[in-house]
Design a protein around this motif. Structure first.
Motif, PDB file in Angstrom:
ATOM      1  N   HIS A  73       0.812  -1.219   0.000  1.00 15.93           N
ATOM      2  CA  HIS A  73       0.000   0.000   0.000  1.00 15.93           C
ATOM      3  C   HIS A  73       0.848   1.273   0.000  1.00 15.93           C
ATOM      4  O   HIS A  73       0.334   2.355   0.335  1.00 15.93           O
ATOM      5  CB  HIS A  73      -0.938   0.002   1.208  1.00 15.93           C
ATOM      6  CG  HIS A  73      -2.109  -0.914   1.078  1.00 15.93           C
ATOM      7  ND1 HIS A  73      -2.051  -2.243   1.424  1.00 15.93           N
ATOM      8  CD2 HIS A  73      -3.375  -0.706   0.614  1.00 15.93           C
ATOM      9  CE1 HIS A  73      -3.222  -2.811   1.219  1.00 15.93           C
ATOM     10  NE2 HIS A  73      -4.037  -1.904   0.720  1.00 15.93           N
ATOM     11  N   TYR A  74       2.098   1.174  -0.363  1.00 16.32           N
ATOM     12  CA  TYR A  74       2.993   2.333  -0.262  1.00 16.32           C
ATOM     13  C   TYR A  74       2.456   3.549  -1.008  1.00 16.32           C
ATOM     14  O   TYR A  74       2.554   4.684  -0.525  1.00 16.32           O
ATOM     15  CB  TYR A  74       4.379   1.972  -0.791  1.00 16.32           C
ATOM     16  CG  TYR A  74       5.353   3.136  -0.732  1.00 16.32           C
ATOM     17  CD1 TYR A  74       6.064   3.406   0.423  1.00 16.32           C
ATOM     18  CD2 TYR A  74       5.528   3.973  -1.834  1.00 16.32           C
ATOM     19  CE1 TYR A  74       6.931   4.484   0.500  1.00 16.32           C
ATOM     20  CE2 TYR A  74       6.394   5.054  -1.773  1.00 16.32           C
ATOM     21  CZ  TYR A  74       7.093   5.308  -0.598  1.00 16.32           C
ATOM     22  OH  TYR A  74       7.948   6.373  -0.531  1.00 16.32           O
ATOM     23  N   GLU A  75       1.917   3.378  -2.188  1.00 13.89           N
ATOM     24  CA  GLU A  75       1.531   4.531  -3.006  1.00 13.89           C
ATOM     25  C   GLU A  75       0.403   5.333  -2.386  1.00 13.89           C
ATOM     26  O   GLU A  75       0.316   6.547  -2.577  1.00 13.89           O
ATOM     27  CB  GLU A  75       1.154   4.060  -4.407  1.00 13.89           C
ATOM     28  CG  GLU A  75       2.354   3.529  -5.200  1.00 13.89           C
ATOM     29  CD  GLU A  75       1.998   3.140  -6.622  1.00 13.89           C
ATOM     30  OE1 GLU A  75       0.794   3.214  -6.971  1.00 13.89           O
ATOM     31  OE2 GLU A  75       2.904   2.767  -7.370  1.00 13.89           O
ATOM     32  N   THR A  76      -0.481   4.690  -1.641  1.00 10.23           N
ATOM     33  CA  THR A  76      -1.583   5.413  -1.006  1.00 10.23           C
ATOM     34  C   THR A  76      -1.321   5.712   0.470  1.00 10.23           C
ATOM     35  O   THR A  76      -1.949   6.603   1.037  1.00 10.23           O
ATOM     36  CB  THR A  76      -2.897   4.596  -1.113  1.00 10.23           C
ATOM     37  OG1 THR A  76      -2.687   3.296  -0.558  1.00 10.23           O
ATOM     38  CG2 THR A  76      -3.312   4.475  -2.578  1.00 10.23           C
ATOM     39  N   ASP A  77      -0.404   5.000   1.078  1.00  7.63           N
ATOM     40  CA  ASP A  77      -0.111   5.180   2.510  1.00  7.63           C
ATOM     41  C   ASP A  77       1.377   4.927   2.732  1.00  7.63           C
ATOM     42  O   ASP A  77       1.772   3.899   3.294  1.00  7.63           O
ATOM     43  CB  ASP A  77      -0.959   4.209   3.333  1.00  7.63           C
ATOM     44  CG  ASP A  77      -1.087   4.637   4.792  1.00  7.63           C
ATOM     45  OD1 ASP A  77      -0.739   5.787   5.108  1.00  7.63           O
ATOM     46  OD2 ASP A  77      -1.538   3.815   5.616  1.00  7.63           O
TER      47      ASP A  77
ATOM     48  N   GLN B 113      -2.774   2.471   9.848  1.00  7.88           N
ATOM     49  CA  GLN B 113      -3.022   2.288   8.429  1.00  7.88           C
ATOM     50  C   GLN B 113      -4.269   3.066   8.010  1.00  7.88           C
ATOM     51  O   GLN B 113      -5.295   3.010   8.686  1.00  7.88           O
ATOM     52  CB  GLN B 113      -3.224   0.803   8.125  1.00  7.88           C
ATOM     53  CG  GLN B 113      -2.011  -0.063   8.417  1.00  7.88           C
ATOM     54  CD  GLN B 113      -2.395  -1.529   8.575  1.00  7.88           C
ATOM     55  OE1 GLN B 113      -3.380  -1.840   9.223  1.00  7.88           O
ATOM     56  NE2 GLN B 113      -1.598  -2.425   8.005  1.00  7.88           N
ATOM     57  N   SER B 114      -4.167   3.771   6.880  1.00  6.43           N
ATOM     58  CA  SER B 114      -5.304   4.572   6.428  1.00  6.43           C
ATOM     59  C   SER B 114      -6.324   3.732   5.673  1.00  6.43           C
ATOM     60  O   SER B 114      -7.486   4.122   5.557  1.00  6.43           O
ATOM     61  CB  SER B 114      -4.828   5.713   5.524  1.00  6.43           C
ATOM     62  OG  SER B 114      -4.215   5.207   4.345  1.00  6.43           O
ATOM     63  N   TYR B 115      -5.905   2.560   5.153  1.00 13.51           N
ATOM     64  CA  TYR B 115      -6.844   1.711   4.435  1.00 13.51           C
ATOM     65  C   TYR B 115      -7.683   0.923   5.427  1.00 13.51           C
ATOM     66  O   TYR B 115      -7.396   0.899   6.636  1.00 13.51           O
ATOM     67  CB  TYR B 115      -6.113   0.783   3.462  1.00 13.51           C
ATOM     68  CG  TYR B 115      -4.781   0.272   3.933  1.00 13.51           C
ATOM     69  CD1 TYR B 115      -4.661  -0.960   4.552  1.00 13.51           C
ATOM     70  CD2 TYR B 115      -3.623   1.037   3.753  1.00 13.51           C
ATOM     71  CE1 TYR B 115      -3.440  -1.430   4.993  1.00 13.51           C
ATOM     72  CE2 TYR B 115      -2.391   0.577   4.191  1.00 13.51           C
ATOM     73  CZ  TYR B 115      -2.302  -0.648   4.806  1.00 13.51           C
ATOM     74  OH  TYR B 115      -1.083  -1.108   5.246  1.00 13.51           O
TER      75      TYR B 115
END
Length: 625
Positions: A30-34, A264-266
């Motif tokens: 999930h690096y690109e979004t978080d 985590q934002s997801y």
């Protein structure tokens, strides 16, 4: 390299060898979004330090690895994304064979064709240094829990590990490492090392190091700071994944040492709040002085502030120099343990248990003189007029320990106990799975201190071109401070005049302390640390007045009625609206050899919260926890 413009984001992806395995790969994917800069993961505990020490010593015979196998399962699916996004990783999964883990991980990286540089840290294995200092009369190596001398210990040391600081990890990252494998660094050291590297800090910037140190302990237990093991768990059930997928934390640490704890934002469950952060902090500490090889954090002014949804600021931490010593865990073979479980249902539970114990003690009398421990524990009680038979059933546990496996063999424990069924209590039933009734090895764990100057803290950089550049020496700190052997303690709250609880807080009703008081406890060797806190200021005035050392002793019940009396230390944390207790040697001899079911001390707080006291009704009107 100095990074500017934003704080480092450090993800906590594992809290123990028993954690779920997906978080390292999930953070990387999930690096690109978080985005995160470094992932840290903790795989060590006092239990697996002892058991893996035995594997390491016996490795030539059994070939069993003494590093953590679950780490390999967790890291393998993450490697491609770690390389793709340039995310650093620091873990203590080497346990008792960090070099062996290095070879396995390097081979795994190579098989995927990835350009990831793998470093490893050594110096935590210190048995020769301990033996040399002991034989030379340089130290008695007093046990920090019991005060006993190592020379008087009844067991033969086979292995010793000290707790390293975070500067070896920082040095490895500075030299270009992508993955840093460690053995017994302290739980918070990967976070200290990551922040030190990212912000190019210096050793004398103690305030920054102290904040990173506390941040490290907040996230190193992964889900705990996001709602795992949290007494407010009922409030987390609704929304998103609720209870079913508690998220993993992220620490944001600025160049100035400011700390925000988030997650985590997801989509994940749980939450990061002032209370979840308080819970994790109180579980870790043993007093207002919090030691690490790099810095001492002074916690009497610590507090948290909610800065938004799932964002909590760490405030009020002060710093002192590190101690000149570091903690050392010494492992010895401690003998063997067996246990058996029986079930009692319905009426006369206590009398049934007494009958069973009398019969078993007579049957085992010819062998019990070889037992070093022999206990009968009735776990729980039967519900009156229960809605099902299972809810009217109580387990009874029998446990025995001995130095030799033969003294606990089937004819000396399992068979006599199972043979008792025909003369047993009404409804006598034993658990059909008798595997626990066969001896399992125990490892004693002795905790003491070793001068940091006696430790050879080294970083290995195998990709470097020459032998001279492949090993970095990490010197001990030059500025240290010797602290008293015991932390500050106050038996009762310090007020100008005694508080009359009935008159000052209004009408009361009898009920469980946990209706209005949060709690969190855990093990530190044979000690149990226990923090209790409340949500409102007037509740804290009541709590700190109520919870004296003597009241805590009463709330502990039978466990505290020992001879000599259980030693208890107490201190207050006004910024957290908390009272913290250290119960000395409550947990037998520690997790590896304890004969109690609460081997990690995590239910000490839950028991205390269940005890009945006089609760002000105005606090209850705000709603129960």
């Amino acid at each position: 390299m100095k990074f500017t413009g934003r704080p480092i984001r450090i993800a906590g992806a594992s809290g123990s060898a028993s954690d779920r395995r997906h978080a390292i790969a999930e953070f990387a994917r999930h690096y690109e979004t978080d985005p995160v800069d470094v992932i840290i993961a903790d795989f060590m505990s006092e239990f697996n330090m002892g058991s893996n020490a035995g594997r390491r010593v016996d490795q030539a015979e059994n070939g069993m690895p003494a590093y953590d196998l679950s780490f390999l399962e967790a890291v393998e699916p993450a490697l491609n994304d770690l390389a793709k996004y340039g995310i650093k990783l620091a873990v203590n999964a080497g346990v008792c064979d960090t070099k062996g883990l290095y070879y396995v991980v390097s081979k795994m990286v190579k098989s995927k064709g990835l350009d990831l540089k793998v470093a490893y840290v050594t110096g935590d294995e210190v048995l020769p240094a301990v033996q040399k200092a002991l034989s030379g009369g340089q130290s008695e190596f007093r046990n920090i829990y019991t005060g006993g001398k190592l020379a008087d210990w009844d067991f033969e040391p086979i292995y010793a590990q000290c707790y390293l600081g975070g500067l070896g990890i920082a040095a490895a990252f500075t030299e270009g490492a992508d993955i840093v494998l460690c053995g017994r660094v302290s739980d918070a050291s990967p976070v200290i090392g990551a922040a030190y590297w990212y912000h190019s800090w210096q050793r004398d910037e103690l305030d920054k190091l102290a904040n990173a140190f506390v941040a490290g302990h907040l996230i190193e237990c992964s889900n705990y700071v996001c709602g795992g093991n949290f007494t407010g768990f009922k409030s987390l059930e609704q929304g998103g994944d609720g209870w079913t997928n508690i998220g993993y934390p992220i620490a944001e640490i600025s160049a100035e040492g400011d700390v925000i704890i988030t997650k985590q934002s997801y989509s994940t469950g749980g939450a990061v709040t002032v209370d979840t952060c308080t819970s994790q902090l109180l579980y870790e500490i043993q007093g207002p002085w919090y030691y690490n090889s790099d810095v001492t954090a002074i916690l009497d002014g610590i507090h948290f502030e909610q800065r938004g949804i799932n964002r909590v600021a760490l405030l009020g931490v002060r710093a002192g120099p590190p101690p000149p010593t570091t903690k050392v865990g010494i492992t010895a073979r401690g003998g063997f343990q067996v246990e058996a479980w029986w079930f009692l249902t319905g009426l006369d539970i206590e009398a049934k248990a007494e009958m069973f114990e009398a019969q078993i003690r007579r049957l085992l009398a010819p062998h019990a003189n070889k037992f070093t421990s022999f206990k009968f524990d009735l776990l729980g009680s039967s519900l009156p007029d229960a809605s099902s038979q299972n809810r009217a059933t109580v387990p009874l546990r029998v446990v025995a320990q001995a130095r030799l496996a033969d003294d606990l063999g089937p004819k000396k424990f399992a068979k006599p106990i199972s043979d008792n069924i025909m003369q047993g209590y009404p409804g006598a039933t034993f658990h059909l799975d008798m595997r626990q009734a066969f001896p399992r090895a125990l490892f004693e764990y002795y905790v003491t201190l070793l001068p940091q100057s006696s430790v050879q803290h080294r970083v290995h950089l195998p990709w470097k071109p020459t032998a001279r550049t492949q090993i970095l020496e990490i010197p001990p700190p030059t500025l240290t401070k010797t602290y008293p052997s015991r932390q500050p303690s106050q038996a009762v709250t310090q007020t100008d005049k005694p508080i009359d609880l009935m008159n000052n807080f209004g009408p009361t009703v009898r009920g469980p302390l946990g209706w209005i008081v949060h709690g969190r406890s855990g093990d530190k060797g044979s000690d149990a640390n226990c923090g209790l806190w409340v949500r409102h200021r007037d509740e804290y005035l009541w709590l700190r007045s109520l919870l004296s050392i003597e009241t805590a002793r009463e709330l502990l019940g039978d466990e505290a009625r020992r001879s000599p009396p259980l030693a208890i230390e107490r201190f207050e944390l006004p910024g957290l609206q908390a009272v913290h207790f250290l119960f000395r040697n409550l947990l037998d001899r520690g997790v590896g050899v304890t004969s109690t079911v609460d081997c990690l001390g995590k239910n000490v707080a839950e028991y205390i919260r269940s005890r009945h006291v006089d609760l002000p009704t105005r606090f209850l009107n705000r709603g129960k926890l």
